[in-house]
Scaffold this motif. Structure first.
Motif, PDB file in Angstrom:
ATOM      1  N   SER A  95       0.846  -1.196   0.000  1.00  0.00           N
ATOM      2  CA  SER A  95       0.000   0.000   0.000  1.00  0.00           C
ATOM      3  C   SER A  95       0.882   1.248   0.000  1.00  0.00           C
ATOM      4  O   SER A  95       2.048   1.199   0.371  1.00  0.00           O
ATOM      5  CB  SER A  95      -0.952  -0.011   1.205  1.00  0.00           C
ATOM      6  OG  SER A  95      -0.274   0.377   2.354  1.00  0.00           O
ATOM      7  N   LYS A 141      -4.708   6.822   0.529  1.00  0.00           N
ATOM      8  CA  LYS A 141      -4.084   5.502   0.718  1.00  0.00           C
ATOM      9  C   LYS A 141      -4.428   4.658  -0.504  1.00  0.00           C
ATOM     10  O   LYS A 141      -5.591   4.635  -0.921  1.00  0.00           O
ATOM     11  CB  LYS A 141      -4.632   4.867   1.996  1.00  0.00           C
ATOM     12  CG  LYS A 141      -3.929   3.564   2.356  1.00  0.00           C
ATOM     13  CD  LYS A 141      -4.203   3.163   3.792  1.00  0.00           C
ATOM     14  CE  LYS A 141      -5.468   2.348   3.871  1.00  0.00           C
ATOM     15  NZ  LYS A 141      -5.831   1.903   5.187  1.00  0.00           N
ATOM     16  N   GLU A 152      -4.247   0.752  -2.086  1.00  0.00           N
ATOM     17  CA  GLU A 152      -3.977  -0.657  -1.767  1.00  0.00           C
ATOM     18  C   GLU A 152      -4.373  -1.528  -2.953  1.00  0.00           C
ATOM     19  O   GLU A 152      -5.250  -1.145  -3.733  1.00  0.00           O
ATOM     20  CB  GLU A 152      -4.845  -1.128  -0.582  1.00  0.00           C
ATOM     21  CG  GLU A 152      -4.666  -0.358   0.681  1.00  0.00           C
ATOM     22  CD  GLU A 152      -5.869  -0.574   1.614  1.00  0.00           C
ATOM     23  OE1 GLU A 152      -5.798  -1.473   2.455  1.00  0.00           O
ATOM     24  OE2 GLU A 152      -6.871   0.148   1.450  1.00  0.00           O
ATOM     25  N   HIS A 182       2.839   3.301  -4.205  1.00  0.00           N
ATOM     26  CA  HIS A 182       2.294   1.960  -4.384  1.00  0.00           C
ATOM     27  C   HIS A 182       2.950   1.241  -5.568  1.00  0.00           C
ATOM     28  O   HIS A 182       3.265   0.058  -5.494  1.00  0.00           O
ATOM     29  CB  HIS A 182       0.773   2.056  -4.594  1.00  0.00           C
ATOM     30  CG  HIS A 182       0.105   0.740  -4.774  1.00  0.00           C
ATOM     31  ND1 HIS A 182      -0.203  -0.087  -3.715  1.00  0.00           N
ATOM     32  CD2 HIS A 182      -0.312   0.093  -5.885  1.00  0.00           C
ATOM     33  CE1 HIS A 182      -0.782  -1.186  -4.171  1.00  0.00           C
ATOM     34  NE2 HIS A 182      -0.848  -1.105  -5.488  1.00  0.00           N
TER      35      HIS A 182
END
Ligand code: MEV
Length: 310
Positions: free
Chosen positions: A2, A37, A39, A115
């Motif tokens: 992540s 964020k 992921e 990422h």
């Protein structure tokens, strides 16, 4: 895997709108930020947990999708092949006038870069965020993404052969109050309106634009000399020019009036206008509290923060 990324909220101290036409402007990052964020995920997903002015996120949803696609394209990321979940959070209010869209573009670009191990530097992040801003603004000047990327107080001038971006140093942080009209505004529409009127009334608009150009050089000197009284006076003049190009609103003018009546050294709309937010220059905590309290008493939401060091 992540990745996390952050982008600053901002206020424009001088010359929103005029900046679109190559006139210099001054923006300042505020302490509030958006955090993204990224992921791995089974399918593409966007979770927007930012605090907001009611209705803001719904109203901007289509523009946000457009913006995301532009960011993926600018970064050469194929989300069909590599689906991700993007979560947006942080303390920056998703509201008009605070650079919320630019802060989210910067945060997302930084998180995607981490990422996917792309190692983009600030200049590259700024360029990607500029592409993302086009989803919201159409033809953004680049001031918002620049402030959201670099932070601090920034002198910005749009140039066809490369924008001028310079840092302005303040001797010490200065308290400000940001007053929220509670109205979601469309920057694209505000910018288009100015263009239309500028074409219709070229003489009147050219004169106003020349005043804005002169004013911002005085403002830079006043900021660098830390002549805060003069900065306030010039903010008031800048607000008048923005009124003349018809991007203020009743609520913005009312908040400006409340601020000045309660001792603010200067006050003006900030960002695209037609709603959104305004700023009041309130050096010293007591004055900041008094001005913020007066706005709250009238039912408006406020943010108390500082320029140049929050
Ligand atoms: C919006 O925050 C600032 C405007 O000047 C538009 C732009 O610069 O792209 C109104």
């Amino acid at each position: 895997m992540s990745g996390l990324g952050e982008g600053f909220g901002k206020v424009i101290l001088f010359n929103e709108h005029f900046v679109v036409y190559g006139i210099p402007s001054v923006a300042a990052a505020i302490g509030d930020t958006t955090v993204a964020k990224v992921e791995d995920s089974e399918e593409f997903e966007l979770l927007d947990n930012r605090p907001e002015t009611p209705g803001y996120k719904k109203e901007k949803l289509e523009q946000q999708k457009d913006s995301l696609n532009r960011i993926f394209k600018a970064m050469n990321i194929d989300v069909e092949k590599n689906p991700v979940k993007i979560t947006l959070e942080g303390d920056l209010l998703a509201a008009s006038g605070l650079g919320a869209s630019a802060a989210s573009c910067v945060a997302i670009a930084r998180a995607l870069s981490k990422h996917f191990n792309l190692n983009l530097d600030d200049e590259q992040i700024n360029n990607v965020a500029y592409e993302g801003e086009k989803g919201y603004h159409g033809n953004p000047s680049g001031i918002d993404n620049t402030a959201a990327t670099y932070g601090g107080v920034i002198w910005f001038q749009r140039k066809p052969d490369g924008n001028i971006i310079e840092r302005i140093k303040l001797k010490e942080p200065v308290e400000i109050v940001i007053g929220n009209t509670g109205k979601v505004a469309d920057t694209k529409k505000a910018v288009a309106g100015v263009r239309e009127r500028k074409e219709k009334y070229p003489e009147k608009y050219n004169q106003i634009f020349e005043e804005a150009r002169k004013l911002v050089f005085d403002a830079r000197n006043a900021l660098e000399d830390f002549d805060i009284r003069r900065v306030g006076e010039l903010m008031n003049k800048n607000h008048k020019l923005l009124q003349e190009i018809e991007v203020s609103s009743e609520e913005l003018d009312l908040l400006v009036e409340i601020a000045l009546e309660n001792g603010a050294l200067g006050a003006k709309l900030t960002g695209g206008g037609l709603g959104g937010n305004m700023i009041a220059l309130t050096p010293e905590k007591d004055l900041q509290r008094r001005v913020a309290g007066a706005m709250e008493k009238e039912g408006y939401q406020v943010i108390k923060t500082t320029l140049g060091g929050s």
